[in-house]
Design a protein around this motif. Structure first.
Motif, PDB file in Angstrom:
ATOM      1  N   GLY A 116      48.009   5.880 -32.964  1.00  0.00           N
ATOM      2  CA  GLY A 116      48.098   5.531 -31.637  1.00  0.00           C
ATOM      3  C   GLY A 116      50.171   5.338 -31.678  1.00  0.00           C
ATOM      4  O   GLY A 116      50.594   6.465 -30.667  1.00  0.00           O
ATOM      5  N   GLY A 117      50.583   5.173 -32.636  1.00  0.00           N
ATOM      6  CA  GLY A 117      51.892   5.182 -33.385  1.00  0.00           C
ATOM      7  C   GLY A 117      52.656   6.376 -33.203  1.00  0.00           C
ATOM      8  O   GLY A 117      53.895   6.729 -33.828  1.00  0.00           O
ATOM      9  N   TYR A 118      52.292   7.213 -34.067  1.00  0.00           N
ATOM     10  CA  TYR A 118      52.075   8.594 -34.231  1.00  0.00           C
ATOM     11  C   TYR A 118      53.112   9.451 -33.608  1.00  0.00           C
ATOM     12  O   TYR A 118      52.544   9.342 -32.338  1.00  0.00           O
ATOM     13  N   SER A 119      54.056  10.490 -34.458  1.00  0.00           N
ATOM     14  CA  SER A 119      54.459  10.874 -33.747  1.00  0.00           C
ATOM     15  C   SER A 119      53.576  12.373 -33.722  1.00  0.00           C
ATOM     16  O   SER A 119      52.786  12.152 -34.697  1.00  0.00           O
ATOM     17  N   LEU A 120      54.155  13.712 -33.053  1.00  0.00           N
ATOM     18  CA  LEU A 120      53.336  14.648 -33.531  1.00  0.00           C
ATOM     19  C   LEU A 120      53.064  15.149 -34.625  1.00  0.00           C
ATOM     20  O   LEU A 120      52.313  15.485 -35.422  1.00  0.00           O
ATOM     21  N   GLY A 121      54.370  15.239 -35.153  1.00  0.00           N
ATOM     22  CA  GLY A 121      54.539  15.690 -37.187  1.00  0.00           C
ATOM     23  C   GLY A 121      53.845  15.099 -37.844  1.00  0.00           C
ATOM     24  O   GLY A 121      53.527  15.437 -38.550  1.00  0.00           O
ATOM     25  N   MET A 122      53.234  13.207 -37.330  1.00  0.00           N
ATOM     26  CA  MET A 122      53.183  12.428 -38.126  1.00  0.00           C
ATOM     27  C   MET A 122      51.320  12.942 -38.295  1.00  0.00           C
ATOM     28  O   MET A 122      50.431  13.073 -39.473  1.00  0.00           O
ATOM     29  N   ARG A 123      50.883  13.123 -36.697  1.00  0.00           N
ATOM     30  CA  ARG A 123      50.202  13.765 -36.379  1.00  0.00           C
ATOM     31  C   ARG A 123      48.787  15.229 -37.498  1.00  0.00           C
ATOM     32  O   ARG A 123      47.849  15.254 -37.959  1.00  0.00           O
ATOM     33  N   GLN A 124      50.094  16.187 -37.645  1.00  0.00           N
ATOM     34  CA  GLN A 124      49.644  16.907 -38.082  1.00  0.00           C
ATOM     35  C   GLN A 124      49.517  16.365 -39.985  1.00  0.00           C
ATOM     36  O   GLN A 124      48.988  17.334 -39.978  1.00  0.00           O
ATOM     37  N   ARG A 125      50.275  16.028 -39.988  1.00  0.00           N
ATOM     38  CA  ARG A 125      50.331  15.500 -41.702  1.00  0.00           C
ATOM     39  C   ARG A 125      49.509  15.055 -41.880  1.00  0.00           C
ATOM     40  O   ARG A 125      48.912  15.685 -43.225  1.00  0.00           O
ATOM     41  N   LEU A 126      48.722  14.119 -41.094  1.00  0.00           N
ATOM     42  CA  LEU A 126      47.454  13.281 -41.658  1.00  0.00           C
ATOM     43  C   LEU A 126      45.953  14.720 -40.725  1.00  0.00           C
ATOM     44  O   LEU A 126      45.480  14.604 -41.916  1.00  0.00           O
ATOM     45  N   GLY A 127      46.017  15.148 -39.962  1.00  0.00           N
ATOM     46  CA  GLY A 127      45.648  16.424 -39.866  1.00  0.00           C
ATOM     47  C   GLY A 127      45.227  16.888 -41.183  1.00  0.00           C
ATOM     48  O   GLY A 127      43.964  17.396 -41.672  1.00  0.00           O
ATOM     49  N   LEU A 128      46.460  17.677 -41.942  1.00  0.00           N
ATOM     50  CA  LEU A 128      46.362  19.266 -42.894  1.00  0.00           C
ATOM     51  C   LEU A 128      45.119  17.722 -44.138  1.00  0.00           C
ATOM     52  O   LEU A 128      45.174  18.217 -44.633  1.00  0.00           O
ATOM     53  N   ALA A 129      46.314  16.188 -44.320  1.00  0.00           N
ATOM     54  CA  ALA A 129      45.340  15.862 -45.166  1.00  0.00           C
ATOM     55  C   ALA A 129      44.317  15.496 -44.562  1.00  0.00           C
ATOM     56  O   ALA A 129      42.846  16.098 -45.848  1.00  0.00           O
ATOM     57  N   HIS A 130      43.230  15.505 -43.610  1.00  0.00           N
ATOM     58  CA  HIS A 130      42.083  15.479 -43.484  1.00  0.00           C
ATOM     59  C   HIS A 130      41.287  16.832 -44.139  1.00  0.00           C
ATOM     60  O   HIS A 130      39.963  17.118 -44.127  1.00  0.00           O
ATOM     61  N   ALA A 131      41.824  18.294 -43.731  1.00  0.00           N
ATOM     62  CA  ALA A 131      41.393  19.513 -44.073  1.00  0.00           C
ATOM     63  C   ALA A 131      41.083  19.549 -45.388  1.00  0.00           C
ATOM     64  O   ALA A 131      40.063  20.365 -45.708  1.00  0.00           O
ATOM     65  N   LEU A 132      42.282  18.873 -45.886  1.00  0.00           N
ATOM     66  CA  LEU A 132      42.179  18.604 -47.438  1.00  0.00           C
ATOM     67  C   LEU A 132      41.366  17.935 -48.014  1.00  0.00           C
ATOM     68  O   LEU A 132      40.956  17.679 -48.868  1.00  0.00           O
ATOM     69  N   LEU A 133      40.812  17.653 -47.612  1.00  0.00           N
ATOM     70  CA  LEU A 133      39.856  15.974 -48.338  1.00  0.00           C
ATOM     71  C   LEU A 133      38.235  15.954 -48.576  1.00  0.00           C
ATOM     72  O   LEU A 133      38.927  15.016 -49.911  1.00  0.00           O
ATOM     73  N   GLY A 134      37.650  17.299 -48.163  1.00  0.00           N
ATOM     74  CA  GLY A 134      36.730  17.363 -49.339  1.00  0.00           C
ATOM     75  C   GLY A 134      37.248  18.142 -50.157  1.00  0.00           C
ATOM     76  O   GLY A 134      36.208  19.318 -50.753  1.00  0.00           O
ATOM     77  N   ASP A 135      38.532  18.650 -50.030  1.00  0.00           N
ATOM     78  CA  ASP A 135      38.399  19.863 -51.573  1.00  0.00           C
ATOM     79  C   ASP A 135      37.823  21.493 -51.239  1.00  0.00           C
ATOM     80  O   ASP A 135      37.174  21.774 -51.841  1.00  0.00           O
ATOM     81  N   PRO A 136      38.397  21.691 -49.975  1.00  0.00           N
ATOM     82  CA  PRO A 136      37.309  23.088 -49.291  1.00  0.00           C
ATOM     83  C   PRO A 136      38.304  24.415 -50.353  1.00  0.00           C
ATOM     84  O   PRO A 136      39.387  24.298 -50.994  1.00  0.00           O
ATOM     85  N   SER A 137      37.654  25.106 -49.871  1.00  0.00           N
ATOM     86  CA  SER A 137      38.439  26.500 -50.550  1.00  0.00           C
ATOM     87  C   SER A 137      38.257  27.521 -49.549  1.00  0.00           C
ATOM     88  O   SER A 137      38.620  28.328 -49.508  1.00  0.00           O
ATOM     89  N   VAL A 138      39.139  27.316 -47.756  1.00  0.00           N
ATOM     90  CA  VAL A 138      39.310  28.128 -47.212  1.00  0.00           C
ATOM     91  C   VAL A 138      39.793  26.482 -45.759  1.00  0.00           C
ATOM     92  O   VAL A 138      39.135  25.680 -45.533  1.00  0.00           O
TER      93      VAL A 138
END
Length: 300
Positions: A127-149
């Motif tokens: 809740g205290g993150y900036s939009l840029g920090m949320r984007q970085r966290l979202g990218l980390a979440h997207a990469l978490l499962g070691d996806p191929s897409v």
């Protein structure tokens, strides 16, 4: 691999998508571009199984997204960086998701470091993150499962220039390792720098697709000669269609080499010969999507 085949989506009488087809191949970054209201987000939501199509189909890795086993471990998705639990810390969100996906817990700390969220940021509530920090966290979440897409909708929103540069290299490395990336963004220069192929959409229709070089070449060339009438006659004799362009030069619908050879064969001296859209992706985007803006329905 992502395949979109003849997608149509209607909301009552409004057609948000009209026979949209394209593919994203392994080892490439595909830039998905269009003005607000063009249908980009609707297309991506259909690909991710969040919105049912009226017609057509979309598959990821050969199957509809909803039919993939443990899809989060195979397809990384970031559609809305603000859709995260504001009461949890960044580290808690990733640890919980790692357990759900069956991912290696060690990936959490690895990815927090990779996306530039150190201990102080990782232990802060979202809740205290900036939009840029949320984007970085979202990218980390997207990469978490070691996806191929990876399917990313406006992932650069809120990132500073350093963050955009970092994201560009992250996506290039992902593609060079054999991954498939579908990237929607309004930052045309960044898309031009990272994308291998482009899909341009306007008013729910694909208006162009291919590499930037292919799209620019398809726009023809601007050509000017000391004798315009002789040039037009030479082009006509060579079977090249041409029309009067802006500020005097002719717009010839052919490759530059063919136009140059036709002029040389007729003894016509050229003073200008250049791509019709030499302003890069921005000029190409404007020329292809002018008039395809949001109609007030709020569809992206």
């Amino acid at each position: 691999m992502i395949n979109v085949e003849n997608l149509t989506k209607r909301y009552g009488k409004h057609t948000a998508l009209d026979d949209v087809s394209f593919e994203c191949r392994p080892g490439t970054v595909t830039g998905f571009l269009g003005p607000n209201g063009a249908g980009k987000s609707t297309t991506m939501r259909i690909i991710c199984g969040l919105t049912p199509p009226t017609g057509g189909r979309a598959t990821v890795l050969g199957s509809p997204y909803r039919r993939l086993g443990n899809p989060g471990a195979r397809v990384g998705v970031l559609l809305d960086a603000s859709a995260q639990h504001g009461g949890r810390t960044g580290r808690e969100v990733l640890r919980l998701s790692a357990r759900i996906l069956g991912a290696d817990p060690g990936r959490v700390e690895e990815l927090l470091g990779q996306v530039g969220l150190g201990d102080a940021a990782a232990n802060r509530r979202i809740g205290g993150y900036s939009l840029g920090m949320r984007q970085r966290l979202g990218l980390a979440h997207a990469l978490l499962g070691d996806p191929s897409v990876l399917i990313l909708d406006e992932p650069a929103n809120g990132l500073d220039p350093e963050g955009i540069h970092w994201m560009r290299h992250l996506l290039r490395r992902f593609a060079e390792a054999g991954g498939t990336v579908l990237l929607s963004s309004h930052l045309l220069r960044e898309v031009e720098a990272v994308a291998d192929r482009l899909v341009l959409i306007g008013s729910g229709r694909v208006v162009a697709q291919g590499t930037l070089d292919e799209l620019v070449a398809s726009s023809g060339v601007r050509v000017r000669a000391t004798d315009t009438l002789a040039l037009r006659a030479a082009l006509t004799a060579a079977g090249i269609d041409a029309e009067t362009g802006a500020n005097g030069p002719l717009l010839a619908h052919a490759e530059a080499e063919r136009v140059g050879r036709a002029a040389a064969a007729a003894g016509v001296a050229l003073v200008e010969l250049r791509p019709a859209d030499d302003g890069g992706l921005e000029q190409l985007f404007l020329s292809l999507t002018t008039g395809t803006t949001d109609d007030g329905k709020g569809v992206r």
